[in-house]
Scaffold this motif. Structure first.
Motif, short mmCIF file in Angstrom:
data_model
loop_
_atom_site.label_atom_id
_atom_site.label_comp_id
_atom_site.label_asym_id
_atom_site.label_seq_id
_atom_site.Cartn_x
_atom_site.Cartn_y
_atom_site.Cartn_z
N ALA A 79 -18.57 8.41 -64.97
CA ALA A 79 -19.43 7.44 -65.66
C ALA A 79 -19.44 7.68 -67.16
CB ALA A 79 -20.85 7.49 -65.11
N GLY A 80 -19.09 8.89 -67.59
CA GLY A 80 -19.01 9.21 -69.01
C GLY A 80 -20.33 9.68 -69.58
N PRO A 81 -20.29 10.38 -70.70
CA PRO A 81 -21.51 10.97 -71.27
C PRO A 81 -22.55 9.94 -71.70
CG PRO A 81 -19.63 11.23 -72.77
CD PRO A 81 -19.09 10.75 -71.46
N ASP A 82 -22.13 8.82 -72.23
CA ASP A 82 -23.11 7.84 -72.71
C ASP A 82 -23.94 7.28 -71.56
OD1 ASP A 82 -22.18 8.22 -75.26
OD2 ASP A 82 -20.91 6.43 -75.26
N ARG A 83 -23.30 6.95 -70.44
CA ARG A 83 -24.04 6.39 -69.31
C ARG A 83 -24.92 7.46 -68.65
NH1 ARG A 83 -22.82 1.42 -67.49
NH2 ARG A 83 -22.26 1.31 -69.69
N LEU A 84 -24.45 8.71 -68.62
CA LEU A 84 -25.27 9.79 -68.08
C LEU A 84 -26.50 10.02 -68.96
CD1 LEU A 84 -22.46 12.28 -67.00
CD2 LEU A 84 -23.88 10.87 -65.50
N ARG A 85 -26.29 9.99 -70.27
CA ARG A 85 -27.43 10.13 -71.18
C ARG A 85 -28.44 9.00 -70.96
NH1 ARG A 85 -28.80 12.37 -76.01
NH2 ARG A 85 -26.74 13.28 -76.38
N ARG A 86 -27.94 7.77 -70.79
CA ARG A 86 -28.84 6.64 -70.60
C ARG A 86 -29.66 6.82 -69.33
NH1 ARG A 86 -29.24 1.32 -72.53
NH2 ARG A 86 -31.31 0.60 -71.84
#
Length: 809
Positions: A79-86
């Motif tokens: 999912a990538g870091p941006d989606r995990l952060r979100r």
């Protein structure tokens, strides 16, 4: 009292519906359910917002103290870091002020790198990694689509998690069992990676598609697991294993730690990438669309999900099990096994688990081993071997053995520090900078940093934080430890350290007196000395300055160095007040000189007359904290939470100081042993016992502590009766006679209490061998008579004060 209404507190949030491996035992892609094909690959940001709001709505309605969310897949890192952060940000936003959030991610590990781990450290996400053991075992299933092994990448991921900067994020290893793999090779490979926990998972199967059963055994999975259990148990259970711990807990009537065992109602729901709610993921192995509820985060609440027939069935405990399960002798532990494993086309889930024979055999084997287990031949695999544990049981302890205890205590301090750092708010720059400096020093100067972390009063402070008693000191405590690590490294690092009421605390080194208005001090250390800057002032101190008041604002810890031993006379640390007696103020130069002289004589006596104790004292006792005795009596203490320190008011003579040192250091050693080994059953038995050295009744743990300490007391007087003359010799002989008889009696009570574990039986038997061999040593009739009179007086006084307890001897 009415039962609380059902609720959901555990959520599996699918971040990505595809995977970068092609594991042929995967229930998502290789079993009956094919719903993944029609779902979006990545969960949308809009769905994450709705998910977070739905979970918070449910938590608020049911007043849930904590919510547990696992970011899952497929492979969630895709999912990538941006989606995990979100995902983390939305959950934190929605649950702020509602419930505590326990956020984790389960990954195959092949994509895990420093960037992800830095993100997870910032967001407080713990990481579980799937690994099926050694390379041959892991390669049986966990491969890329082109057949390449994933094992090297997973080992790299675990190595990253084990680094000091990330260790606090490591949640554990998940291993799916294949009975064709060597159980010992799998277990040893996993334990060698030092995980904080291991989960062994049965492969998903049903009565329609039963599990592989090679060979002639009717219970190959029980055989495999019990082989691992024996290995784990003989090694002193060095790492928590969820399946084994759950069986042991349920055998004691406690709750299970996993949904695959026990009778606790299900409280988990899965949220797919399209926002649909599903039942447990494992149901994908039963039939196509088996987990489906027909509900989603837009149209339905979580209370709606709880009313789904499949969810309701799993809220009914024993009643939802098949007739065969309800009459089974191990049903309270087994709980019918994992719900998905009960499925058969003709009868649905109204069946025992397809692993029923294995579960019964495993639970009964563990039960039988627990009730009639042989005494283990070894202790903690990475701490002490059997010879060293027996050596400690005798009352002694070599330098190597005590050094191993000290190393285990240092590891414990590190674990506590990692837990404390997690309590620091993300916005606390002081705490963040301190932790980062420690991470850097762990690479550049690990020995210097370990010396700071090992300070005996680190653990009491950390425990106060974790118990919620001093949350305001998180940043100051972390910064103080980081500053001392930097000062010991002497590499030019600078760090800001909060000041405690005009006192700059530098644990294990000393303290600096600053103006009352100082709130933060900047500390820089180099090879020549260190500099402190605060409220516009600057103080430069050389490493050889400040002793005995030469630099009045710098109060260094005084070190008493003798051949073979160096001990700090700790009168500077404001956190040293961890004992039942008040501590002294800073000693004057004259008082410190007298202490040093007495310590020198006491150490000489220990070396010459108690040589069996001297190596352990030299290896493990680093701090002596002076106490204040209001009535001038001889008082001393050791704190279970402060390994490496004893405290005492200075007695009249150095020989009594020697006695206090060996006596209290026995408590220090035993406390460290009990941190790593279960010698008696958990606290719960409320029986109290007579202890001849106390006026109050003692629980078993207190009697064990006292008896172990009095081995050294008895030995001290045994030797002193031979090395002194006149009245001193007669007094020593009488005391030897008394403590010999009383300590033998206390050890016999321990041995007959019925509350010791098998390892505890072995340890107390070692204590008994030491004290009983002294029974053959002659003492005069006068000494024997005085010992009996003294013991009788104490017992009579004790019974008068404790009439209800007089039956326990």
């Amino acid at each position: 009292m009415d039962r609380p209404s059902p609720s959901l507190s555990q959520f599996v949030l699918k971040m990505h519906s595809r995977c970068d491996l092609a594991c042929d035992h995967c229930y998502v892609y290789e079993h009956a359910d094919t719903s993944w094909r029609g779902r979006p690959k990545v969960v949308s940001e809009d769905t994450l917002v709705r998910v977070a709001d739905r979970i918070a709505e449910h938590a608020r309605a049911h007043r849930l103290p904590a919510i547990h969310v696992v970011l899952h897949g497929g492979e969630p890192l895709l999912a990538g870091p941006d989606r995990l952060r979100r995902a983390a940000d939305e959950l934190s936003r929605a649950l702020d002020g509602v419930s505590a959030l326990d956020l984790r991610i389960h990954t195959n590990g092949v994509l895990l790198d420093e960037n992800f781990l830095e993100l997870f450290a910032e967001l407080g996400i713990k990481v579980g990694v799937s690994l099926d053991g050694d390379k041959a075992s892991n390669d049986r299933h966990r491969r890329y689509a082109d057949g390449r092994s994933s094992h090297p990448q997973v080992l790299r991921a675990v190595e990253l998690l084990n680094r000091p900067a990330h260790r606090r994020l490591f949640a554990g290893l998940l291993c799916t069992i294949d009975v064709r793999n060597d159980p010992i090779a799998v277990y040893d490979a996993l334990v060698a990676l030092d995980p904080p926990r291991i989960d062994f998972l049965l492969p998903h199967a049903t009565w329609d598609v039963p599990p592989l059963r090679p060979g002639d055994s009717a219970t190959p999975y029980a055989d495999w697991l019990f082989t691992v259990y024996r290995r784990w148990d003989a090694a002193g259970r060095p790492v928590p294993v969820r399946m084994f711990d759950s069986v042991l807990r349920t055998l004691r009537g406690e709750s299970s730690l996993t949904e695959s065992l026990g009778l606790a109602p299900a409280d988990l729901v899965v949220i797919e990438t399209d926002g649909t709610f599903e039942q447990a993921d494992s149901l994908k192995t039963a039939y196509d669309a088996a987990p489906a509820t027909g509900m989603d985060v837009v149209a339905n609440t979580l209370d709606d999900v709880l009313r789904h027939p499949g969810m309701l069935a799993r809220q009914q405990g024993l009643q939802q099990l098949s007739k065969e399960c309800r009459t089974c002798p191990v049903v309270n532990s087994c709980g019918g096994g994992l719900y998905a494993h009960r499925y058969r086309t003709s009868s649905g889930f109204d069946n025992p688990s397809v692993f029923c024979p294995d579960l019964m055999e495993l639970i009964m084997s563990i039960r039988d081993r627990e009730t009639s287990a042989p005494i283990p031949s070894a202790g903690h695999a990475e701490l002490l071997d059997a010879v060293q544990l027996d050596e400690l049981a005798s009352g002694l302890g070599s330098a190597e053995t005590v050094s191993r205890l000290a190393a285990a205590q240092l590891d414990l301090n590190w674990d506590l520090l990692a837990a404390v750092s997690e309590r620091a708010p993300r916005t606390d720059r002081t705490a963040t900078a301190a932790w980062q400096l420690m991470v850097d020093l762990d690479v550049r100067a690990p020995e210097a940093l370990d010396a700071a972390v090992a300070h005996p009063y680190t653990r009491p402070w950390a425990l106060r934080i974790l118990e919620g008693r001093a949350p305001q000191t998180i940043a100051s405590g972390l910064a103080e430890i980081a500053a001392v690590g930097a000062m010991r490294a002497r590499q030019g690092d600078t760090i800001a350290v909060p000041v405690r009421g005009g006192l700059l605390r530098l644990p294990s080194l000393g303290s600096v007196i600053l103006p009352d208005e100082a709130s933060v001090a900047e500390v820089t250390a180099d090879p020549e000395g260190f500099t402190v800057r605060a409220v516009g002032c600057e103080m430069r101190v050389g490493w050889d300055e400040g002793l005995n008041g030469l630099t009045p604002h710098w109060h260094p810890v005084r070190i008493v160095e003798r051949p073979g031993w160096a001990v700090a006379l700790e009168d500077t640390d404001p956190l040293r007040d961890s004992h039942q007696w008040p501590v002294t103020d800073r000693l004057s130069a004259g008082e410190a000189k007298v202490w040093a002289e007495d310590l020198a004589e006491a150490w000489s006596l220990i070396q010459s007359e108690l040589p069996g104790y001297a190596p352990g004292v030299a290896a493990g006792l680093r701090v002596l904290t002076p106490l204040h005795a209001p009535d001038g009596s001889d008082v001393s203490a050791a704190s279970r939470e402060a390994f490496g320190a004893v405290a005492a008011a200075r007695p009249e003579t150095p020989d009594l100081l020697a006695l206090l040192i060996v006596h209290e250091f026995q408590h220090v050693k035993l406390g460290a042993i009990l941190d790593s080994f279960d010698l008696h059953e958990p606290v719960g038995d409320r029986r109290l016992f007579y202890a001849p050295w106390r006026d109050d009744p003692r629980p078993l743990d207190g009697l064990l502590q006292g008896a172990y300490a009095h081995i050294a007391v008895t030995d001290f007087w045994r030797v002193r009766r031979l090395t002194t003359q006149g009245q001193a010799a007669r007094t020593a002989e009488a005391r030897f006679a008394r403590w010999r008889e009383q300590t033998v009696g206390a050890v016999q009570v321990l041995a007959g209490s019925g509350l010791l574990t098998p390892l505890g039986d072995r340890f107390v038997a070692g204590m008994a061998r030491t004290v009983e061999k002294w029974s053959a040593e002659d003492v005069s009739p006068a000494a024997s008579a005085e010992a009996r009179r003294s013991a009788a007086r104490h017992r009579a006084d004790w019974e008068a004060r404790n009439p209800a307890r007089a039956t326990h001897r």
